[in-house]
Design a protein around this motif. Structure first.
Motif, PDB file in Angstrom:
ATOM      1  N   LYS A 182      -7.048  -7.641   4.446  1.00  0.00           N
ATOM      2  CA  LYS A 182      -6.377  -6.397   4.084  1.00  0.00           C
ATOM      3  C   LYS A 182      -4.892  -6.456   4.419  1.00  0.00           C
ATOM      4  O   LYS A 182      -4.059  -5.904   3.685  1.00  0.00           O
ATOM      5  CB  LYS A 182      -7.028  -5.214   4.801  1.00  0.00           C
ATOM      6  CG  LYS A 182      -8.421  -4.874   4.301  1.00  0.00           C
ATOM      7  CD  LYS A 182      -8.943  -3.592   4.910  1.00  0.00           C
ATOM      8  CE  LYS A 182      -8.178  -2.384   4.421  1.00  0.00           C
ATOM      9  NZ  LYS A 182      -8.773  -1.112   4.882  1.00  0.00           N
ATOM     10  N   GLN A 185      -3.048  -8.997   2.012  1.00  0.00           N
ATOM     11  CA  GLN A 185      -2.881  -8.399   0.686  1.00  0.00           C
ATOM     12  C   GLN A 185      -1.656  -7.497   0.646  1.00  0.00           C
ATOM     13  O   GLN A 185      -0.992  -7.393  -0.388  1.00  0.00           O
ATOM     14  CB  GLN A 185      -4.136  -7.612   0.306  1.00  0.00           C
ATOM     15  CG  GLN A 185      -5.287  -8.479  -0.173  1.00  0.00           C
ATOM     16  CD  GLN A 185      -6.487  -7.651  -0.598  1.00  0.00           C
ATOM     17  OE1 GLN A 185      -6.749  -6.588  -0.032  1.00  0.00           O
ATOM     18  NE2 GLN A 185      -7.226  -8.131  -1.569  1.00  0.00           N
ATOM     19  N   LYS A 186      -1.352  -6.861   1.763  1.00  0.00           N
ATOM     20  CA  LYS A 186      -0.144  -6.037   1.823  1.00  0.00           C
ATOM     21  C   LYS A 186       1.114  -6.875   1.678  1.00  0.00           C
ATOM     22  O   LYS A 186       2.165  -6.364   1.278  1.00  0.00           O
ATOM     23  CB  LYS A 186      -0.111  -5.259   3.136  1.00  0.00           C
ATOM     24  CG  LYS A 186      -1.248  -4.265   3.305  1.00  0.00           C
ATOM     25  CD  LYS A 186      -1.194  -3.594   4.673  1.00  0.00           C
ATOM     26  CE  LYS A 186      -2.365  -2.649   4.882  1.00  0.00           C
ATOM     27  NZ  LYS A 186      -2.355  -2.028   6.234  1.00  0.00           N
ATOM     28  N   LEU A 208     -12.161  -5.226  -1.752  1.00  0.00           N
ATOM     29  CA  LEU A 208     -10.938  -5.966  -1.428  1.00  0.00           C
ATOM     30  C   LEU A 208     -10.527  -6.938  -2.519  1.00  0.00           C
ATOM     31  O   LEU A 208      -9.352  -7.009  -2.886  1.00  0.00           O
ATOM     32  CB  LEU A 208     -11.130  -6.736  -0.116  1.00  0.00           C
ATOM     33  CG  LEU A 208     -11.177  -5.929   1.179  1.00  0.00           C
ATOM     34  CD1 LEU A 208     -11.459  -6.841   2.351  1.00  0.00           C
ATOM     35  CD2 LEU A 208      -9.881  -5.183   1.394  1.00  0.00           C
ATOM     36  N   GLU A 563     -10.462  -3.402  11.847  1.00  0.00           N
ATOM     37  CA  GLU A 563     -10.992  -2.374  10.951  1.00  0.00           C
ATOM     38  C   GLU A 563     -12.358  -1.894  11.449  1.00  0.00           C
ATOM     39  O   GLU A 563     -13.388  -2.045  10.782  1.00  0.00           O
ATOM     40  CB  GLU A 563     -11.099  -2.937   9.532  1.00  0.00           C
ATOM     41  CG  GLU A 563      -9.775  -3.291   8.896  1.00  0.00           C
ATOM     42  CD  GLU A 563      -8.935  -2.055   8.591  1.00  0.00           C
ATOM     43  OE1 GLU A 563      -9.520  -0.976   8.406  1.00  0.00           O
ATOM     44  OE2 GLU A 563      -7.700  -2.187   8.537  1.00  0.00           O
TER      45      GLU A 563
END
Length: 1043
Positions: A182, A185-186, A208, A563
């Motif tokens: 996550k 990906q940013k 995702l 997370e």
């Protein structure tokens, strides 16, 4: 009192050298229980006693001395009794520490032989550390993308990553990976997720990375990994994906392998003991393929050290310890555990743990800790408050090592309470001991390289921790907030730190505050470092091509937590922790043991148990077995010879000549031929077209087609399929045997090989090519499209036309982009922004154009398709004409590159892989420029539906074409001029590429060959006439026998 201080005159010594008179009962109680005496030389003490007795009367004769003794003694008793007690207490404390250390050392000396060897190799105060290899050091010292971010860059797509999951279970490993994914990906990465098996976390992963592909046994060979900038494999369970990446052309794809399991590490000593070096070699080869092997802590790379090829790397940080502790709390009660272990509810338990590197090997580490822990035992283990007592639990070794009995003996000798010292091994339920403890004391003479896992679990259990002030601990723990620090080997500091947590025999309020803060810290400890570590690693390992955006800077990430919100339900479920751990490790475990069965004899595999205790002696052949085998072979050989003799004595009919000839021909066909033609070659007979599929490694074989329409074209002699009629490009064009030129020319080098003496290999009117990448990217011809292409060629036999089915991606790959890319802008993107400049300079050099004349052929912006991946079909004469132009262009490009750039530098690429294949991307689109400006009809055939659509109609491009530069007569004249220069040895440079890429022919060569043939013919006629004249003159003479 010191050992060398003089005793007072009133003191006397007994025969054993023991002090007599006085009230030091504490000293007597300790001393009498020791295995060694305070004074080891009694005879020496007796002599000293005699001397003192002789001196006493002398001192009594002096009135002054007698008076002084009486008054001084009274003064001494009145003024210094307190000092004497203090000094004596310090002395007792030192003696108790020595006794305790000696007693504990007597226990720890019972360690294993392996531990003894480790103790001999490590000196006191040293630290066993993981030292990265050369590859890992280079990655750690890399500057990432700082240089590339300062350079101008035109890109159209995100960098692609492939993530291969060993399993999709909801466990701590998935929690760590999802958190990392996550965040990266940013930064701008695009992920494609693959999995070995399905699982209950599939929905999370699909959110995702979109649709997930489940890889079966046959799926590994049909994945084109070259479309990704890198591949991440998350466990040993996905090892088959590594196998598919170990062969060309995937050997250069960056690979990051995350190893969190110790399953293989526990088997490696068994392999060494059993002599299964082929298994170790197999795993070492797999590990060496990865660019970097990533471990979550510093202990795993040391366990896998036998497989280290310099690419081991540690990125500390994982929620596995917090996950395990959180799950354990949900299923166990602290009160019940204390009852089960025999501890009272009001007892205050202190759990003592030593080195985090060797919990059960370096037992002396615990003995050294006694120097610090000793004062605690003397002060607290003797106490028994109204509510309960102090219990000190040592966690080390195994439960069967005898530590517990000796600790009880030490407690008895020191006058400690019964059951105040206990020992539990690491083979017991460690989490239960942690959960029961009130204080966790970590004390080690070994420095720590990473955060100790048991320390994280203790903090998660909300237990106040005391630890030495190691730098790695001070990096995360604030003294007095999350835990208590004390200087190493400082008993007073440890006693003070311990006292901070105790109040009236119970935990103080400060201890509860520290424990609560420590739990909050442990929840996400090292999460930030883990995420940033992987982000930096990707920047250092991956190659970012010219058409891919660079990832954003790491500073833009908002870090700090795993997370947990996605997995909280799994932690709350009763009993899930053990099942998830078993499921998470099942894939890796099955792969390890399945490989053992595959690479060892089947008999050995059946008898060898997973715990390594199998007995293989019964499977080893004995001398009697070899004797029986020899008798069987001798009997069979005797029967065979006997049958041969009987066959020779029997009469046989010779048969007709046709049958004998037919049988002989059949036996010849049965013989192995290296290039034996397969059924596809026989089917190609009479076909109007043949498509050559270009490949460069064994990993590309699954992408090749079979049948009458295709034939393989191998760019490497070692990569050609066995027992096939694939064309060996290296055998036809020797320059491809040089790795440098094979890499910079790529697929077009195979076309040059086919064009060289094409009549010897290709006798059909149409010819086609297709890169193996077309099948990997799902743009190869379907059976329906193949049928349409063949029918179209048979119906339209006239006219110059090129059919292509793999098109250049012109949409830019940018979501919401309204600006369509032009041909030249896309070429610039693929070639580091230098496509137009390089093409213009190379084109000007071919035709000798001056600098003021435009040399970049115009390409239309009509939105039509352009060919890519060398996937097209055209008439054979047109192909030879294109090769003629392509050879000139490649030579001109190579000459410019050699003149203006440094060695091993390519301006047409930004990444190392692009620089390695310098000319490939420009030569891939060169056919479009040639076809457009030579007035060839360009037809796009849909590879799936088979529909035909003409692109850039000839009528609409007449005013834009540079037909004069692509005229066949002009190209032939330039080709002859180059051939004449090569024939005369007039090379423009030392390494001239053009003569090495194909045939060299010009009119002078034709005339010279014709003249040479004429000379041979006339010479033969002359010899014939001379022979006839000699016979006419002298007659025919027969040579004498033996003459």
């Amino acid at each position: 009192m010191g050992r060398n201080s003089s005793p007072s005159p009133d003191n006397t010594f007994d025969a054993n050298g023991n002090a007599g008179g006085g009230n030091d009962l504490g000293f007597h109680s300790i001393r009498d229980r020791l295995r060694f005496k305070r004074n080891p030389n009694p005879s020496h003490d007796r002599d000293r006693t005699k001397v003192f007795a002789d001196r006493a009367p002398v001192r009594g004769r002096s009135h002054y001395n007698s008076r002084f003794n009486r008054k001084g003694f009274l003064w001494f008793k009145g003024k210094s009794t307190l000092y004497l007690v203090i000094i004596f207490a310090v002395f007792l404390f030192g003696m108790a520490s020595m006794v305790l250390q000696s007693s504990i050392m007597s226990v720890f000396k019972q360690g294993s032989e392996r531990g003894r060897l480790l103790r001999e190799g490590l000196k006191f105060g040293t630290t066993l550390r993981f030292v990265p290899g050369r590859i890992s050091r280079r990655l750690a010292d890399a500057n990432g993308l700082d240089r590339l971010r300062n350079e101008p860059r035109i890109a159209v797509r995100k960098p692609r990553l492939a993530l291969v999951l060993g399993n999709m279970k909801k466990n701590s490993e998935s929690l760590m990976l999802i958190t990392i994914v996550k965040n990266i990906q940013k930064l701008g990465y695009a992920l494609k997720i693959f999995a070995v098996e399905n699982g209950n976390a599939r929905t999370m992963w699909e959110q995702l990375g979109g649709q997930i592909s489940i890889l079966g046994f046959e799926s590994y060979g049909h994945m084109d990994w070259s479309i990704f900038e890198g591949v991440i494999v998350d466990s040993l369970g996905a090892k088959e994906a590594i196998s598919s990446l170990m062969q060309e052309p995937f050997c250069t794809v960056p690979l990051i392998w995350i190893v969190q399991e110790d399953t293989l590490a526990s088997r490696l000593p068994v392999y060494e003991e059993m002599g299964w070096m082929h298994l170790i070699s197999h795993w070492r080869s797999a590990f060496s393929r990865a660019n970097v092997i990533v471990f979550p802590d510093f202990s795993l790379p040391m366990l896998y050290s036998v497989l280290d090829s310099g690419n081991f790397f540690v990125i500390p940080g994982s929620p596995v310890d917090v996950w395990a502790a959180e799950s354990y709390v949900k299923t166990h009660s602290k009160t019940q555990l204390r009852m089960d272990y025999g501890f009272g509810k009001e007892d205050l338990l202190v759990l003592i743990v030593g080195s985090s590197t060797f919990y059960n090997e370096l037992a002396w580490d615990y003995a050294v800790a006694m120097h610090s822990v000793g004062p605690l035992l003397i002060k607290y283990a003797r106490r028994k408050d109204s509510g309960g007592s102090f219990k000190f639990v040592f966690l080390c070794g195994n439960s069967t090592d005898g530590y517990n009995d000796v600790l009880k003996e030490v407690a008895s000798r020191l006058g400690l309470q019964d059951d105040s010292l206990r020992h539990y091994g690491l083979n017991s339920d460690v989490k239960s001991l942690l959960l029961m403890a009130d204080i966790f004391l970590y004390d080690s003479s070994q420095g720590v390289q990473g955060f100790p896992p048991l320390l994280i679990q203790a903090m998660t259990f909300e237990i106040p921790v005391i630890a030495p002030d190691f730098p790695v601990l001070q990096k995360y723990i604030v003294d007095g907030v999350h835990g208590i620090f004390f200087p190493k080997h400082n008993p007073d500091a440890l006693l003070k730190a311990f006292s901070f947590l105790i109040s009236s025999g119970k935990l103080s309020r400060s201890a509860q505050t520290v424990a609560s803060s420590g739990r909050r810290l442990a929840k996400n400890i090292m999460a930030t470092e883990c995420i940033m570590g992987y982000a930096r690693l990707l920047e250092s390992v991956l190659y970012f091509p010219s058409d891919a955006f660079l990832p954003g800077p790491i500073s833009q990430l908002h870090l700090g937590a795993w997370e947990w919100n996605l997995f909280q339900k799994e932690i709350d479920l009763i009993g899930d922790e053990m099942s998830h751990i078993a499921e998470g490790k099942s894939a890796a475990k099955s792969v390890v043991y399945a490989l053992e069965e595959e690479l060892t004899y089947s008999a050995n595999s059946q008898n060898f148990s997973e715990d390594g205790t199998g007995n293989l002696e019964q499977d080893i052949p004995k001398q009697q077995d070899w004797d029986v085998l020899g008798e069987i072979e001798s009997s069979e050989e005797y029967e065979r010879l006997e049958m041969d003799e009987l066959d020779e004595r029997m009469e046989k009919v010779s048969g007709v000549w046709d049958d004998i000839y037919r049988n002989a021909r059949k036996s010849e066909k049965l013989k192995f031929e290296p290039n034996e033609r397969d059924e596809g070659e026989l089917e190609r007979t009479g076909q109007p077209v043949c498509i050559y599929e270009i490949y460069s490694g064994a990993a590309a074989w699954p992408f090749l087609h079979h049948g009458s329409l295709y034939r393989g074209l191998s760019l490497s002699a070692g990569a050609r399929k066995l027992r096939s009629d694939d064309v060996n490009a290296v055998g036809r064009l020797p320059i491809l045997n040089q790795t440098y030129y094979r890499d910079i020319l790529c697929e077009i080098g195979g076309m040059f090989a086919i064009a060289k003496k094409v009549d010897n290999i290709h006798g059909r009117p149409w010819i086609g090519f297709q890169s193996w990448h077309a099948a990997g990217r799902k743009v190869s011809l379907s059976p329906k499209a193949e049928k349409v292409l063949e029918e179209t060629i048979q119906e339209n036999t006239k006219g110059d036309v090129i059919y292509f089915w793999a098109r250049l991606n012109m949409d830019g790959g940018v979501t919401g982009s309204k600006n369509a890319l032009t041909f030249w802008s896309m070429c610039d993107i693929l070639n580091g922004g230098y496509c137009r400049t390089a093409f213009e300079d190379a084109f000007r050099r071919i035709y000798g154009l001056p600098s003021h004349i435009e040399a970049l052929p115009p390409m239309p912006e009509d939105g039509g398709h352009w060919s890519a991946l060398h996937s097209w079909v055209m008439p054979t004469p047109s192909f030879l004409e294109f090769v003629m132009f392509a050879r000139m262009f490649a030579d001109s490009l190579d000459a410019l590159h050699a003149n203006v750039s440094k060695e091993n530098t390519c301006l047409l690429g930004s990444s190392d892989i692009e620089k390695k294949h310098c000319y490939c991307r420009m030569l891939e689109v060169l056919v479009n420029v040639w076809a457009y400006h030579s007035a060839r009809k360009m037809v796009y055939i849909d590879p799936h539906a088979g529909s035909l659509e003409e692109q850039h109609p000839v009528e609409q491009r007449k005013e834009f074409m540079w037909a004069k530069y692509f005229n066949q007569t002009l190209l032939k004249r330039i080709d002859e001029n180059l051939a004449e220069a090569a024939d005369d040895g007039d090379h423009p440079s030392e390494m001239w590429l053009w003569p090495l890429t194909g045939e060299v022919h010009w009119q002078g060569i034709y005339e010279r060959e014709r003249e040479q043939r004429y000379r041979l013919k006339m010479d033969k006629k002359r010899k014939t006439r001379e022979k006839l004249f000699e016979r006419m003159k002298y007659g025919y003479k027969q040579k004498s026998l033996g003459g």
